[in-house]
Motif scaffolding. Structure first.
Motif, PDB file in Angstrom:
ATOM      1  N   ARG A 192       0.808  -1.216   0.000  1.00 28.82           N
ATOM      2  CA  ARG A 192       0.000   0.000   0.000  1.00 28.82           C
ATOM      3  C   ARG A 192       0.843   1.268   0.000  1.00 28.82           C
ATOM      4  N   GLY A 193       2.142   1.128   0.056  1.00 30.60           N
ATOM      5  CA  GLY A 193       3.008   2.310   0.031  1.00 30.60           C
ATOM      6  C   GLY A 193       2.721   3.152  -1.203  1.00 30.60           C
ATOM      7  N   SER A 194       2.863   4.461  -1.071  1.00 27.72           N
ATOM      8  CA  SER A 194       2.472   5.377  -2.155  1.00 27.72           C
ATOM      9  C   SER A 194       3.220   5.108  -3.462  1.00 27.72           C
ATOM     10  N   ILE A 195       4.447   4.628  -3.393  1.00 25.81           N
ATOM     11  CA  ILE A 195       5.175   4.383  -4.643  1.00 25.81           C
ATOM     12  C   ILE A 195       4.748   3.084  -5.317  1.00 25.81           C
TER      13      ILE A 195
ATOM     14  N   GLN B 157       1.360   1.667  -4.980  1.00 23.29           N
ATOM     15  CA  GLN B 157      -0.053   1.776  -5.367  1.00 23.29           C
ATOM     16  C   GLN B 157      -0.744   0.415  -5.429  1.00 23.29           C
ATOM     17  N   ARG B 158      -0.548  -0.365  -4.376  1.00 24.85           N
ATOM     18  CA  ARG B 158      -1.153  -1.693  -4.194  1.00 24.85           C
ATOM     19  C   ARG B 158      -0.585  -2.781  -5.103  1.00 24.85           C
TER      20      ARG B 158
ATOM     21  N   TYR C 272      13.166   3.990  -0.078  1.00 25.01           N
ATOM     22  CA  TYR C 272      12.051   3.655   0.802  1.00 25.01           C
ATOM     23  C   TYR C 272      12.487   2.610   1.837  1.00 25.01           C
TER      24      TYR C 272
END
Length: 154
Positions: free
Chosen positions: A119-122, A124-125, A146
């Motif tokens: 789920r990390g923003s980079i 996107q699932r 990250y």
């Protein structure tokens, strides 16, 4: 001669005159000699992480930025060319992610994490591997940063 509080301007100029006129030869991925020297060990490490992460041949080829047939030659050990600057950057980023994960996790999660939806923003699932393949070098480097940040390395 060390520079101290008593040093005169003449002493400082003399010290500067002793410095080499050419910059230190820094290792880069842009120099063919450096790529030739680094490619073998980078490919050995990259092949090992591909096995540890359980990636398919297509995923490995895409992550390294080579064709499937080139990946087959690399895997068999019949590839005798240095990696390109981009390919060496990709291998280096992936190896950095691998190392960071093994510093972060003390168990099998280090090798499972790249294939788990995130789920990390980079990401996107998507899985980190999928995100790195689709995003190329920028996302590979961001993934490395990250991991370093999560483990407190930044």
């Amino acid at each position: 001669m060390a520079i101290d509080q008593e040093a005169t301007m003449a002493d400082i100029i003399k010290l500067g005159a002793q410095a080499p006129l050419t910059p230190i030869d820094v290792q880069t991925f842009s120099k063919s000699e450096d790529r030739s020297r680094l490619s073998g060990v980078a490919l050995k490490a990259f092949r090992a992480l591909i096995e540890q992460w359980g990636l398919s041949n297509a995923e490995a080829a895409a992550l390294l930025g080579v064709s499937d047939s080139t990946w087959d030659r690399i895997k068999r050990g019949t590839w005798d060319q240095p990696l390109s600057q981009d390919q060496l950057t990709r291998a280096s980023a992936a190896i950095g992610v691998y190392k960071g994960l093994h510093l972060l996790f003390a168990d099998e999660m280090a090798d499972r994490w790249p294939k788990l939806p995130n789920r990390g923003s980079i990401f996107q699932r998507a899985t980190p591997v999928r995100a790195m393949i689709e995003g190329g070098i920028p996302v590979m480097l961001e993934t490395r940063r990250y991991i370093d940040a999560v483990r407190g390395g930044l």
